[in-house]
Motif scaffolding. Structure first.
Motif, PDB file in Angstrom:
ATOM      1  N   SER A   1       0.266   6.109  12.549  1.00  9.49           N
ATOM      2  CA  SER A   1      -0.092   5.812  11.168  1.00  9.49           C
ATOM      3  C   SER A   1      -0.025   4.311  10.900  1.00  9.49           C
ATOM      4  O   SER A   1      -0.867   3.769  10.177  1.00  9.49           O
ATOM      5  CB  SER A   1       0.831   6.565  10.219  1.00  9.49           C
ATOM      6  OG  SER A   1       0.456   6.341   8.893  1.00  9.49           O
ATOM      7  N   GLU A   2       0.951   3.635  11.476  1.00 10.22           N
ATOM      8  CA  GLU A   2       1.058   2.186  11.303  1.00 10.22           C
ATOM      9  C   GLU A   2      -0.141   1.466  11.911  1.00 10.22           C
ATOM     10  O   GLU A   2      -0.684   0.535  11.318  1.00 10.22           O
ATOM     11  CB  GLU A   2       2.351   1.668  11.929  1.00 10.22           C
ATOM     12  CG  GLU A   2       3.596   2.043  11.168  1.00 10.22           C
ATOM     13  CD  GLU A   2       4.878   1.679  11.908  1.00 10.22           C
ATOM     14  OE1 GLU A   2       4.801   1.184  13.065  1.00 10.22           O
ATOM     15  OE2 GLU A   2       5.957   1.898  11.343  1.00 10.22           O
ATOM     16  N   HIS A   3      -0.573   1.907  13.091  1.00 12.91           N
ATOM     17  CA  HIS A   3      -1.731   1.285  13.735  1.00 12.91           C
ATOM     18  C   HIS A   3      -3.006   1.523  12.943  1.00 12.91           C
ATOM     19  O   HIS A   3      -3.807   0.611  12.751  1.00 12.91           O
ATOM     20  CB  HIS A   3      -1.905   1.811  15.165  1.00 12.91           C
ATOM     21  CG  HIS A   3      -0.847   1.355  16.107  1.00 12.91           C
ATOM     22  ND1 HIS A   3      -0.625   0.035  16.412  1.00 12.91           N
ATOM     23  CD2 HIS A   3       0.065   2.057  16.824  1.00 12.91           C
ATOM     24  CE1 HIS A   3       0.373  -0.072  17.275  1.00 12.91           C
ATOM     25  NE2 HIS A   3       0.814   1.153  17.530  1.00 12.91           N
ATOM     26  N   VAL A   4      -3.187   2.737  12.466  1.00  9.79           N
ATOM     27  CA  VAL A   4      -4.376   3.064  11.675  1.00  9.79           C
ATOM     28  C   VAL A   4      -4.346   2.313  10.346  1.00  9.79           C
ATOM     29  O   VAL A   4      -5.369   1.798   9.891  1.00  9.79           O
ATOM     30  CB  VAL A   4      -4.495   4.587  11.466  1.00  9.79           C
ATOM     31  CG1 VAL A   4      -5.588   4.928  10.480  1.00  9.79           C
ATOM     32  CG2 VAL A   4      -4.753   5.279  12.791  1.00  9.79           C
ATOM     33  N   SER A   5      -3.176   2.216   9.720  1.00 12.83           N
ATOM     34  CA  SER A   5      -3.053   1.482   8.461  1.00 12.83           C
ATOM     35  C   SER A   5      -3.400   0.012   8.647  1.00 12.83           C
ATOM     36  O   SER A   5      -4.098  -0.580   7.821  1.00 12.83           O
ATOM     37  CB  SER A   5      -1.635   1.611   7.900  1.00 12.83           C
ATOM     38  OG  SER A   5      -1.368   2.922   7.535  1.00 12.83           O
ATOM     39  N   ALA A   6      -2.921  -0.580   9.736  1.00  8.80           N
ATOM     40  CA  ALA A   6      -3.228  -1.991  10.010  1.00  8.80           C
ATOM     41  C   ALA A   6      -4.720  -2.181  10.256  1.00  8.80           C
ATOM     42  O   ALA A   6      -5.315  -3.161   9.793  1.00  8.80           O
ATOM     43  CB  ALA A   6      -2.427  -2.468  11.209  1.00  8.80           C
ATOM     44  N   LEU A   7      -5.315  -1.231  10.952  1.00  9.71           N
ATOM     45  CA  LEU A   7      -6.744  -1.325  11.227  1.00  9.71           C
ATOM     46  C   LEU A   7      -7.569  -1.171   9.961  1.00  9.71           C
ATOM     47  O   LEU A   7      -8.493  -1.952   9.716  1.00  9.71           O
ATOM     48  CB  LEU A   7      -7.146  -0.258  12.254  1.00  9.71           C
ATOM     49  CG  LEU A   7      -8.603  -0.236  12.689  1.00  9.71           C
ATOM     50  CD1 LEU A   7      -8.971  -1.541  13.390  1.00  9.71           C
ATOM     51  CD2 LEU A   7      -8.851   0.939  13.617  1.00  9.71           C
ATOM     52  N   THR A   8      -7.230  -0.197   9.135  1.00  9.17           N
ATOM     53  CA  THR A   8      -8.004   0.016   7.902  1.00  9.17           C
ATOM     54  C   THR A   8      -7.768  -1.089   6.876  1.00  9.17           C
ATOM     55  O   THR A   8      -8.655  -1.388   6.083  1.00  9.17           O
ATOM     56  CB  THR A   8      -7.692   1.388   7.266  1.00  9.17           C
ATOM     57  OG1 THR A   8      -6.303   1.501   7.037  1.00  9.17           O
ATOM     58  CG2 THR A   8      -8.180   2.516   8.132  1.00  9.17           C
ATOM     59  N   ALA A   9      -6.586  -1.700   6.878  1.00  2.46           N
ATOM     60  CA  ALA A   9      -6.310  -2.787   5.926  1.00  2.46           C
ATOM     61  C   ALA A   9      -7.189  -3.993   6.198  1.00  2.46           C
ATOM     62  O   ALA A   9      -7.497  -4.769   5.281  1.00  2.46           O
ATOM     63  CB  ALA A   9      -4.840  -3.174   5.987  1.00  2.46           C
ATOM     64  N   SER A  10      -7.623  -4.163   7.448  1.00  2.00           N
ATOM     65  CA  SER A  10      -8.457  -5.313   7.793  1.00  2.00           C
ATOM     66  C   SER A  10      -9.939  -5.075   7.494  1.00  2.00           C
ATOM     67  O   SER A  10     -10.744  -5.971   7.648  1.00  2.00           O
ATOM     68  CB  SER A  10      -8.284  -5.648   9.274  1.00  2.00           C
ATOM     69  OG  SER A  10      -8.775  -4.595  10.087  1.00  2.00           O
ATOM     70  N   MET A  11     -10.302  -3.867   7.054  1.00  2.00           N
ATOM     71  CA  MET A  11     -11.700  -3.528   6.769  1.00  2.00           C
ATOM     72  C   MET A  11     -11.991  -3.647   5.274  1.00  2.00           C
ATOM     73  O   MET A  11     -11.087  -3.532   4.460  1.00  2.00           O
ATOM     74  CB  MET A  11     -11.984  -2.071   7.182  1.00  2.00           C
ATOM     75  CG  MET A  11     -11.826  -1.771   8.618  1.00  2.00           C
ATOM     76  SD  MET A  11     -12.103   0.004   8.853  1.00  2.00           S
ATOM     77  CE  MET A  11     -11.846   0.131  10.594  1.00  2.00           C
ATOM     78  N   ASN A  12     -13.272  -3.825   4.951  1.00  2.00           N
ATOM     79  CA  ASN A  12     -13.632  -3.756   3.538  1.00  2.00           C
ATOM     80  C   ASN A  12     -13.713  -2.289   3.127  1.00  2.00           C
ATOM     81  O   ASN A  12     -13.643  -1.391   3.960  1.00  2.00           O
ATOM     82  CB  ASN A  12     -14.933  -4.522   3.247  1.00  2.00           C
ATOM     83  CG  ASN A  12     -16.139  -3.900   3.916  1.00  2.00           C
ATOM     84  OD1 ASN A  12     -16.156  -2.730   4.274  1.00  2.00           O
ATOM     85  ND2 ASN A  12     -17.169  -4.709   4.087  1.00  2.00           N
ATOM     86  N   GLN A  13     -13.873  -2.038   1.840  1.00  2.00           N
ATOM     87  CA  GLN A  13     -13.776  -0.680   1.313  1.00  2.00           C
ATOM     88  C   GLN A  13     -14.859   0.247   1.875  1.00  2.00           C
ATOM     89  O   GLN A  13     -14.605   1.409   2.154  1.00  2.00           O
ATOM     90  CB  GLN A  13     -13.838  -0.686  -0.213  1.00  2.00           C
ATOM     91  CG  GLN A  13     -13.584   0.675  -0.808  1.00  2.00           C
ATOM     92  CD  GLN A  13     -13.556   0.656  -2.320  1.00  2.00           C
ATOM     93  OE1 GLN A  13     -13.868  -0.351  -2.935  1.00  2.00           O
ATOM     94  NE2 GLN A  13     -13.184   1.762  -2.907  1.00  2.00           N
ATOM     95  N   SER A  14     -16.063  -0.248   2.059  1.00  2.00           N
ATOM     96  CA  SER A  14     -17.140   0.591   2.595  1.00  2.00           C
ATOM     97  C   SER A  14     -16.813   1.060   4.008  1.00  2.00           C
ATOM     98  O   SER A  14     -17.017   2.227   4.350  1.00  2.00           O
ATOM     99  CB  SER A  14     -18.466  -0.162   2.591  1.00  2.00           C
ATOM    100  OG  SER A  14     -18.864  -0.442   1.279  1.00  2.00           O
TER     101      SER A  14
END
Length: 130
Positions: free
Chosen positions: A16-29
């Motif tokens: 979950s931490e890895h996925v959260s870090a990855l998604t935080a670096s993306m824009n909303q789309s």
């Protein structure tokens, strides 16, 4: 089920931490596009939509509070369709069907359906959000 829950609890925090870090670096789309893919991969890994949702529910913490219901729905939708390509589910179905069908044949048949469904879900959300 107990073993699946134990497995999920063992890997949930780090994954979950890895996925959260990855998604935080993306824009909303891109985050919206990524949520069903996360759900599909979680069902493929665990063999269960419920376990996939438990596994990746922590990744929703990086999403704005107003967007969390939409992102949760995308995650759950991906988890549900991911059951079609889960090797555990394919093996369970094969155990009750008398035909001798290879897992790879079922996977090749189901994968395009899963991809089409994921694309339709992503397109409908992107259209809805605009």
């Amino acid at each position: 089920v107990l073993l699946l829950i134990s497995f999920t609890q063992l890997i949930a925090k780090s994954l979950s931490e890895h996925v959260s870090a990855l998604t935080a670096s993306m824009n909303q789309s891109w985050q919206m596009v990524f949520q069903p893919i996360i759900g599909i991969s979680g069902s493929f890994i665990t063999g269960s939509a419920t376990m996939s949702n438990l596994l990746f529910a922590g990744s929703l913490s990086t999403v704005a509070l107003a967007q969390q219901p939409l992102f949760a729905a995308l995650l759950h939708t991906g988890s549900a369709i991911g059951n079609a390509i889960s090797l555990q589910n394919i093996t369970m179905v094969k155990s009750v069907i008398p035909d001798n069908i290879l897992e790879s044949r079922v996977l090749k048949f189901n994968l395009p359906v899963v991809l089409l469904y994921a694309v339709l879900v992503i397109l409908s959300v992107l259209i809805f959000m605009r």
